[in-house]
Design a protein around this motif. Structure first.
Motif, short mmCIF file in Angstrom:
data_model
loop_
_atom_site.label_atom_id
_atom_site.label_comp_id
_atom_site.label_asym_id
_atom_site.label_seq_id
_atom_site.Cartn_x
_atom_site.Cartn_y
_atom_site.Cartn_z
N UNK A 288 0.83 -1.20 0.00
CA UNK A 288 0.00 0.00 0.00
C UNK A 288 0.86 1.25 0.00
N UNK A 289 2.09 1.13 -0.51
CA UNK A 289 2.93 2.31 -0.61
C UNK A 289 3.37 2.81 0.74
N UNK B 172 -2.09 7.36 11.53
CA UNK B 172 -2.11 8.38 12.58
C UNK B 172 -2.80 7.88 13.84
N UNK C 112 -5.77 12.18 2.31
CA UNK C 112 -6.25 11.74 3.62
C UNK C 112 -7.57 12.43 3.93
N UNK D 83 -6.19 11.77 10.76
CA UNK D 83 -6.38 11.57 9.31
C UNK D 83 -6.34 10.09 8.94
N UNK E 219 -5.93 7.43 5.65
CA UNK E 219 -5.37 7.31 4.30
C UNK E 219 -6.43 6.92 3.29
N UNK F 19 -2.67 6.91 -2.51
CA UNK F 19 -1.37 7.44 -2.83
C UNK F 19 -1.09 7.22 -4.30
N UNK G 123 -0.58 3.83 -6.08
CA UNK G 123 0.37 3.01 -5.34
C UNK G 123 -0.26 2.42 -4.09
N UNK G 124 -1.39 2.96 -3.70
CA UNK G 124 -2.04 2.45 -2.51
C UNK G 124 -3.43 3.03 -2.39
N UNK G 125 -4.30 2.24 -1.79
CA UNK G 125 -5.69 2.65 -1.58
C UNK G 125 -6.09 2.24 -0.19
N UNK G 126 -6.73 3.16 0.52
CA UNK G 126 -7.22 2.85 1.86
C UNK G 126 -8.59 2.22 1.82
#
Lengths: 115, 112
Positions: free
Chosen positions: A99-100, A105, B35, B43, B45, B48, B55-58
């Motif tokens: 996930x990069x 946080x 975010x 925050x 994610x 990205x 490159x990434x997904x939350x």
């Protein structure tokens, strides 16, 4: 799962006294740790980070943080608090992998410094 | 040098509408992350992007999408807005996506 905990929702300090904002983390591998500050209706401002090296990291505005691997903690400290330090403080850990390089946080700690 | 710039700063939308938020990274930074910060929380994610590739997904529904342009600026799109989408949306840029992150001041989205 990687996570960050800030056990105190609020910290109250008198101006001129030392302050500590607590953070503990849970990660696999070596942690990359960050502290950010947020003033009302603003974005996040970078304070400091730990990647490797000395356990005591010095950052902006007189803040420092102590990395403790055995206690998995990264507490933010300042020797003498100012009223202008009153803000919301976030601890974060960088998570790598498929996930990069996302940041995870904590919930944040409201710091209130009284004159 | 300009920092990370986000537009608009504030936005009010109605449930069911669509919204597009924009972010320009620091010059030379090739990675942009998004975010969501709900009031009283840290925050979370969302996405990205690095070199125009995701490159990434939350953990967000498919109503959320994003893209990065050749100049490395980025857009976050949210369809079929819900009241729960009301939040501060933060954009962060970094040189390579794995190092330090610089945040913008955010876009405050209110869904009514």
């Amino acid at each position: 799962a990687q996570s960050v905990a800030q056990p105190e929702d609020q910290v109250n300090v008198a101006e001129g006294n030392p302050l500590t904002v607590k953070c503990t983390y849970s990660v696999s591998g070596n942690p990359y740790l960050f502290w950010y500050v947020q003033y009302p209706n603003r974005g996040l401002q970078f304070l400091l980070k730990y990647i490797t090296g000395d356990n005591l990291v010095k950052g902006s505005y007189g803040f420092e943080a102590e990395f403790n691997k055995s206690q998995t903690s990264f507490h933010l400290k300042k020797p003498s608090a100012l009223v202008s330090d009153s803000a919301l403080y976030f601890c974060a850990v960088r998570s790598l992998g498929n996930q990069g390089g996302k940041l995870i946080f904590g919930q944040g700690t409201e710091l209130s410094v009284k004159p | 040098d300009a920092g990370v710039t986000q537009s608009p700063t504030h936005l009010i939308k109605t449930r069911g509408q669509h919204v597009t938020l924009r972010c320009s990274p620091i010059s030379g930074h090739k990675s942009v992350s998004w975010y969501q910060q709900v009031l009283g929380q840290g925050p979370q994610f969302i996405f990205q992007y690095y070199e125009k590739e995701e490159r990434g997904r939350g953990n967000f529904p498919d109503r959320f999408s994003a893209r990065q342009f050749p100049n490395y600026s980025s857009e976050l799109n949210v369809n079929a807005l819900l009241l729960g989408d009301s939040a501060l949306y933060l954009c962060a840029s970094s040189l390579d996506g794995d190092g330090g992150y610089t945040f913008g001041s955010g876009t405050r989205l209110t869904v009514v």
